[in-house]
Motif scaffolding. Sequence first.
Motif, PDB file in Angstrom:
ATOM      1  N   SER A  12       0.783  -1.206   0.000  1.00  6.56           N
ATOM      2  CA  SER A  12      -0.062   0.217   0.029  1.00  6.56           C
ATOM      3  C   SER A  12       0.997   1.256   0.085  1.00  6.56           C
ATOM      4  O   SER A  12       1.768   1.355   0.672  1.00  6.56           O
ATOM      5  N   LYS A  13       0.542   2.238  -0.711  1.00  2.00           N
ATOM      6  CA  LYS A  13       1.087   3.491  -0.532  1.00  2.00           C
ATOM      7  C   LYS A  13       0.053   4.656  -0.053  1.00  2.00           C
ATOM      8  O   LYS A  13       0.501   5.914  -0.337  1.00  2.00           O
ATOM      9  N   ALA A  67      -5.339  -1.913   3.527  1.00  2.00           N
ATOM     10  CA  ALA A  67      -6.282  -3.066   2.698  1.00  2.00           C
ATOM     11  C   ALA A  67      -6.951  -2.182   1.670  1.00  2.00           C
ATOM     12  O   ALA A  67      -7.228  -2.739   0.438  1.00  2.00           O
ATOM     13  N   HIS A  68      -7.871  -1.310   2.167  1.00  2.00           N
ATOM     14  CA  HIS A  68      -8.781  -0.559   1.070  1.00  2.00           C
ATOM     15  C   HIS A  68      -7.861  -0.169  -0.097  1.00  2.00           C
ATOM     16  O   HIS A  68      -8.359  -0.246  -1.228  1.00  2.00           O
ATOM     17  N   ASP A  69      -6.672   0.613   0.351  1.00  2.00           N
ATOM     18  CA  ASP A  69      -6.054   1.239  -0.812  1.00  2.00           C
ATOM     19  C   ASP A  69      -5.495   0.155  -1.954  1.00  2.00           C
ATOM     20  O   ASP A  69      -5.691   0.446  -2.992  1.00  2.00           O
ATOM     21  N   GLY A 121      -4.222  -6.313   5.044  1.00  2.00           N
ATOM     22  CA  GLY A 121      -3.497  -5.266   5.536  1.00  2.00           C
ATOM     23  C   GLY A 121      -2.930  -5.176   6.927  1.00  2.00           C
ATOM     24  O   GLY A 121      -3.896  -5.976   7.811  1.00  2.00           O
ATOM     25  N   ALA A 122      -2.031  -4.802   7.591  1.00  2.00           N
ATOM     26  CA  ALA A 122      -1.646  -4.854   9.036  1.00  2.00           C
ATOM     27  C   ALA A 122      -0.824  -3.566   9.291  1.00  2.00           C
ATOM     28  O   ALA A 122      -0.230  -3.005   8.376  1.00  2.00           O
ATOM     29  N   ASP A 123      -0.855  -3.364  10.530  1.00  2.00           N
ATOM     30  CA  ASP A 123      -0.055  -2.482  11.100  1.00  2.00           C
ATOM     31  C   ASP A 123       0.207  -2.723  12.503  1.00  2.00           C
ATOM     32  O   ASP A 123      -0.275  -3.478  13.402  1.00  2.00           O
ATOM     33  N   THR A 124       1.369  -2.368  13.008  1.00  2.00           N
ATOM     34  CA  THR A 124       1.974  -2.563  14.270  1.00  2.00           C
ATOM     35  C   THR A 124       2.370  -1.362  14.898  1.00  2.00           C
ATOM     36  O   THR A 124       3.173  -0.449  14.228  1.00  2.00           O
ATOM     37  N   VAL A 125       2.105  -1.219  16.472  1.00  2.00           N
ATOM     38  CA  VAL A 125       2.485  -0.112  17.190  1.00  2.00           C
ATOM     39  C   VAL A 125       2.933  -0.646  18.474  1.00  2.00           C
ATOM     40  O   VAL A 125       2.558  -1.585  18.911  1.00  2.00           O
ATOM     41  N   VAL A 126       3.880   0.168  19.180  1.00  2.00           N
ATOM     42  CA  VAL A 126       4.346  -0.202  20.359  1.00  2.00           C
ATOM     43  C   VAL A 126       4.007   0.910  21.312  1.00  2.00           C
ATOM     44  O   VAL A 126       3.787   2.182  20.847  1.00  2.00           O
TER      45      VAL A 126
END
Length: 186
Positions: free
Chosen positions: A29-30, A53-55, A67-72
């Motif tokens: 994704s961009k 994911a929608h992009d 799509g996935a995303d990770t934060v601490v």
Amino acid sequence: MKPIILASGSPRRNELLSLLDIPFEVCASKVEEVVDETSLPEDIVMSLALQKAHDVARNMKDAIVLGADTVVVIDGQVLGKPENRQDAAATLRRLSGRTHEVFTGVAIVSREKATTFYERTEVTFYELTEEDITAYLQTGEPFDKAGSYGIKGRGAVLVRKIAGDYYSVVGLPIARVARELQRFFI
């Protein structure tokens, strides 16, 4: 079977999705990530995963896009990727000897349906000396990772213990992803 598309250029996510032994393609994704900083961490990662994911799904009408995303998170503050060496060192000092949370959000979308979920894992670091931090920074590993460390790489030596899904800390809670993907093939 519909093609599966991973909306991430992360080599770690690519490797983890490969564990499922199903064919998939990568189309990173961009999208410019937009998030409400006042949101809860779990809402942030699910929102970002869904944006990604929608992009990609816009151009892949007959696919299942992940799509996935990770934060601490520590002390209620979301830590992203470090801006520079000083930022990475400050983050590692802050995590030293303490427990923090890692949230990974996942979105799976197709033309027919969409689902989002997240996993939360607690990670406890050993006490780190300035020498530990300097040596780790010299590996170059911290600079493209949320929280300035990679548990799958040399950052593993910083971690005293975890409570939760290890693979979520790496970047993709693969067991949960496998179960959710099954719902898309029914």
